[in-house]
Design a protein around this motif. Structure first.
Motif, mmCIF file in Angstrom:
data_model
loop_
_atom_site.group_PDB
_atom_site.id
_atom_site.type_symbol
_atom_site.label_atom_id
_atom_site.label_comp_id
_atom_site.label_asym_id
_atom_site.label_seq_id
_atom_site.Cartn_x
_atom_site.Cartn_y
_atom_site.Cartn_z
ATOM 1 N N PRO A 39 56.153 52.021 33.811
ATOM 2 C CA PRO A 39 56.728 50.889 33.089
ATOM 3 C C PRO A 39 56.335 50.920 31.621
ATOM 4 O O PRO A 39 55.164 51.102 31.293
ATOM 5 C CB PRO A 39 56.141 49.669 33.793
ATOM 6 N N TYR A 85 54.548 45.759 19.351
ATOM 7 C CA TYR A 85 54.051 46.974 19.999
ATOM 8 C C TYR A 85 54.522 48.212 19.289
ATOM 9 O O TYR A 85 53.743 49.133 19.030
ATOM 10 C CB TYR A 85 54.481 47.010 21.468
ATOM 11 N N TYR A 140 44.962 50.368 32.775
ATOM 12 C CA TYR A 140 45.167 51.005 34.068
ATOM 13 C C TYR A 140 46.280 52.049 34.002
ATOM 14 O O TYR A 140 46.215 53.102 34.627
ATOM 15 C CB TYR A 140 45.536 49.891 35.050
ATOM 16 N N TYR A 141 47.301 51.763 33.227
ATOM 17 C CA TYR A 141 48.463 52.651 33.151
ATOM 18 C C TYR A 141 48.305 53.765 32.131
ATOM 19 O O TYR A 141 49.148 54.635 32.041
ATOM 20 C CB TYR A 141 49.721 51.852 32.805
ATOM 21 N N GLU B 29 40.190 54.416 41.929
ATOM 22 C CA GLU B 29 41.126 54.143 43.013
ATOM 23 C C GLU B 29 40.471 54.424 44.374
ATOM 24 O O GLU B 29 40.590 53.653 45.316
ATOM 25 C CB GLU B 29 42.345 55.054 42.826
ATOM 26 N N LYS B 44 48.278 35.471 36.226
ATOM 27 C CA LYS B 44 47.793 34.823 35.008
ATOM 28 C C LYS B 44 48.954 34.614 34.055
ATOM 29 O O LYS B 44 49.793 35.489 33.882
ATOM 30 C CB LYS B 44 46.753 35.713 34.322
ATOM 31 N N ILE B 91 60.728 44.957 31.997
ATOM 32 C CA ILE B 91 59.725 45.900 32.496
ATOM 33 C C ILE B 91 59.091 45.375 33.776
ATOM 34 O O ILE B 91 58.812 46.131 34.708
ATOM 35 C CB ILE B 91 58.671 46.193 31.396
ATOM 36 N N THR B 95 59.006 47.490 37.252
ATOM 37 C CA THR B 95 57.752 47.927 37.862
ATOM 38 C C THR B 95 57.874 47.901 39.381
ATOM 39 O O THR B 95 57.338 48.755 40.068
ATOM 40 C CB THR B 95 56.592 47.017 37.408
ATOM 41 N N PRO B 101 45.158 47.698 45.260
ATOM 42 C CA PRO B 101 44.248 47.061 44.309
ATOM 43 C C PRO B 101 44.250 47.783 42.970
ATOM 44 O O PRO B 101 44.269 49.003 42.920
ATOM 45 C CB PRO B 101 42.879 47.165 44.987
ATOM 46 N N GLY B 102 44.249 47.003 41.901
ATOM 47 C CA GLY B 102 44.253 47.587 40.564
ATOM 48 C C GLY B 102 45.639 47.669 39.980
ATOM 49 O O GLY B 102 45.797 47.679 38.765
ATOM 50 N N GLN B 103 46.664 47.726 40.850
ATOM 51 C CA GLN B 103 48.024 47.776 40.321
ATOM 52 C C GLN B 103 48.368 46.464 39.636
ATOM 53 O O GLN B 103 47.809 45.421 39.973
ATOM 54 C CB GLN B 103 49.019 48.025 41.455
ATOM 55 N N MET B 104 49.287 46.513 38.727
ATOM 56 C CA MET B 104 49.648 45.274 38.061
ATOM 57 C C MET B 104 51.088 45.260 37.570
ATOM 58 O O MET B 104 51.702 46.294 37.372
ATOM 59 C CB MET B 104 48.723 45.008 36.889
ATOM 60 N N ILE B 105 51.586 44.063 37.450
ATOM 61 C CA ILE B 105 52.897 43.858 36.846
ATOM 62 C C ILE B 105 52.661 43.072 35.560
ATOM 63 O O ILE B 105 51.955 42.068 35.575
ATOM 64 C CB ILE B 105 53.830 43.060 37.775
ATOM 65 N N VAL B 106 53.215 43.558 34.492
ATOM 66 C CA VAL B 106 53.028 42.878 33.215
ATOM 67 C C VAL B 106 54.390 42.465 32.668
ATOM 68 O O VAL B 106 55.329 43.247 32.674
ATOM 69 C CB VAL B 106 52.354 43.810 32.182
ATOM 70 N N LEU B 108 55.239 41.228 29.203
ATOM 71 C CA LEU B 108 54.673 40.891 27.895
ATOM 72 C C LEU B 108 55.403 39.757 27.184
ATOM 73 O O LEU B 108 54.760 38.876 26.635
ATOM 74 C CB LEU B 108 54.627 42.142 27.014
ATOM 75 N N LEU B 113 50.910 38.103 33.790
ATOM 76 C CA LEU B 113 50.181 39.260 34.293
ATOM 77 C C LEU B 113 49.867 39.034 35.767
ATOM 78 O O LEU B 113 49.293 38.015 36.143
ATOM 79 C CB LEU B 113 48.880 39.405 33.504
ATOM 80 N N THR B 115 47.913 40.859 38.849
ATOM 81 C CA THR B 115 47.076 41.983 39.259
ATOM 82 C C THR B 115 46.732 41.837 40.725
ATOM 83 O O THR B 115 46.621 40.720 41.234
ATOM 84 C CB THR B 115 45.745 42.048 38.474
#
Lengths: 173, 129
Positions: A39, A85, A140-141, B29, B44, B91, B95, B101-106, B108, B113, B115
Motif C-alpha cells: 500500500p 508526503y 512496519y511496511y 514476525e 486509532k 490506500i 490494503t 499481529p503487526g499488520q496495519m491499515i492506514v 492518512l 490507523l 493495527t
C-alpha cells in the motif's frame, strides 16, 4: 556532469518544460493502475525529471524544479494530504541524490542515483506518515516499500539515462 | 553497463539497509506470531484510541465517521478490513484484509490507523519457550 552556461531565457524555458513533464508524468501514473503489492507504493515516474535536472542545473535551479513539480503535481493529480508526503519525499530524495552526485561525480550512474533517490523518498514519506498518524508502526511496511523502491528506482534510472544521453547528444541546452 | 565505484557504494548501502530491515521484520514476525494468542484490532483516529476489538469469533460492520470523511469497517474471520471509504487515495481499501499481529491499515487522509496486536499470552507458550 556537464553543467553548461546557457542563457537565462533558455534556462527558464527548460525548467518550465521539465516541470510540465513532471506534471504529465504524475497524471499519467495515476491513470495506470499498477499494484506493486505494498500500500502506498508508486513507480515515481516524476523522479525522471529531478534526475535529469541533476545533470544540467545547479542546486538552486533543481530546488525550484522539485518544489514546483511537487506543488503543481499534487494540485493537478493529487490531494492536499498527498502533497505533504510527496513534498517531503521529493525534497529529501533530491538532497540525497545531489549529495551522492557531488561526492562521486563521474563515478556514479543515473541508475544508482535513482535507486538512492527512490529509497530515500520512501523513508521520508513514511517519516511524515508516522508523524501524521502519530504512530511509529507505519515503518512496519518500510522493508517492502524499500524493495519496490529499488525496483522502480532501477526502472526510472534507466529511463533517465536515455533522456540525459539524448539531451547531451542533441545539444539542446 | 559498466558498474562504477559510486554505483557499488550505493547498491551495497541500499542492499544492506533493506536486508537488515527485512531481517528485523521477519525476526519480529516470528516472535510475535509464536507468543500471542488472541488477537485484537486497535483502531486509532488522530492518535487517540477509538476502539479495541477482539477478533476471534467476531463479525461486525460499522462506520467510522470523522469531519474528514468515513471509513466502513468489516470485522470477520479473525481479521479486519476497510470495505469502503471516501478518502482520495483509497490506500486503506486497497490494503485489504489483515489478520496477523503487526499488520496495519492506514488511512492518512482521515488520520485513521488500524493495527492488529497480540492479546493475551497463552500459558503453554510461556512454558514451551
Amino acid at each position: 556532469m556537464n553543467k553548461i552556461n546557457i542563457t537565462k531565457t533558455k534556462k527558464i524555458a527548460f525548467i518550465g518544460i521539465l516541470v510540465c513533464q513532471a506534471i504529465v508524468l504524475n497524471i499519467f501514473e495515476r491513470l495506470i493502475p499498477v499494484n506493486l503489492g505494498v500500500p502506498g507504493a508508486k513507480i515515481g515516474l516524476a523522479n525522471i525529471v529531478t534526475l535529469t535536472a541533476l545533470y544540467f542545473f545547479n542546486f538552486k535551479d533543481i530546488l525550484i524544479i522539485v518544489v514546483l513539480r511537487t506543488l503543481l503535481g499534487s494540485f493537478f493529480a493529487g490531494s492536499l494530504s498527498s502533497f505533504m508526503y510527496s513534498f517531503a519525499g521529493a525534497l529529501f530524495s533530491f538532497f540525497v541524490m545531489y549529495f551522492i552526485l557531488q561526492k562521486f561525480k563521474e563515478e556514479v550512474s543515473p541508475v544508482a542515483l535513482s535507486v538512492a533517490g527512490g529509497v530515500s523518498h520512501n523513508i521520508a514519506q513514511l517519516s511524515v506518515a508516522s508523524m501524521v498518524v502519530n504512530n511509529a508502526g507505519v515503518f512496519y511496511y518500510l522493508p517492502f516499500l524499500l524493495l519496490t523502491g529499488i525496483a522502480t528506482g532501477v526502472f526510472v534510472g534507466a529511463t533517465s539515462k536515455f533522456l540525459i544521453k539524448y539531451l547531451n547528444k542533441q545539444q539542446i541546452l | 553497463m559498466k558498474i562504477k565505484k559510486g554505483d557499488k557504494a550505493v547498491f551495497i548501502f541500499v542492499m544492506l539497509l533493506t536486508l537488515a530491515l527485512l531481517g528485523a521484520y521477519y525476526v519480529r514476525e516470528y516472535f510475535v506470531n509464536n507468543r500471542y494468542g488472541e488477537l485484537k484490532a486497535l483502531i486509532k483516529v488522530d492518535g487517540k484510541i477509538y476502539r479495541e476489538i477482539y477478533l476471534s469469533d467476531h463479525e461486525e460492520r460499522f462506520t467510522i465517521t470523522t469531519d474528514k470523511g468515513y471509513n466502513k469497517i468489516w470485522v470477520h474471520d479473525g481479521g479486519i478490513e476497510v470495505e469502503e471509504a471516501d478518502c482520495p487515495d483509497q490506500i486503506c481499501v486497497q490494503t485489504g484484509f489483515i489478520n496477523k499481529p503487526g499488520q496495519m491499515i492506514v488511512c492518512l487522509p482521515h488520520k485513521l490507523l488500524i493495527t492488529i496486536q497480540g492479546g493475551k499470552v497463552h500459558d503453554i507458550d510461556d512454558i514451551s519457550q
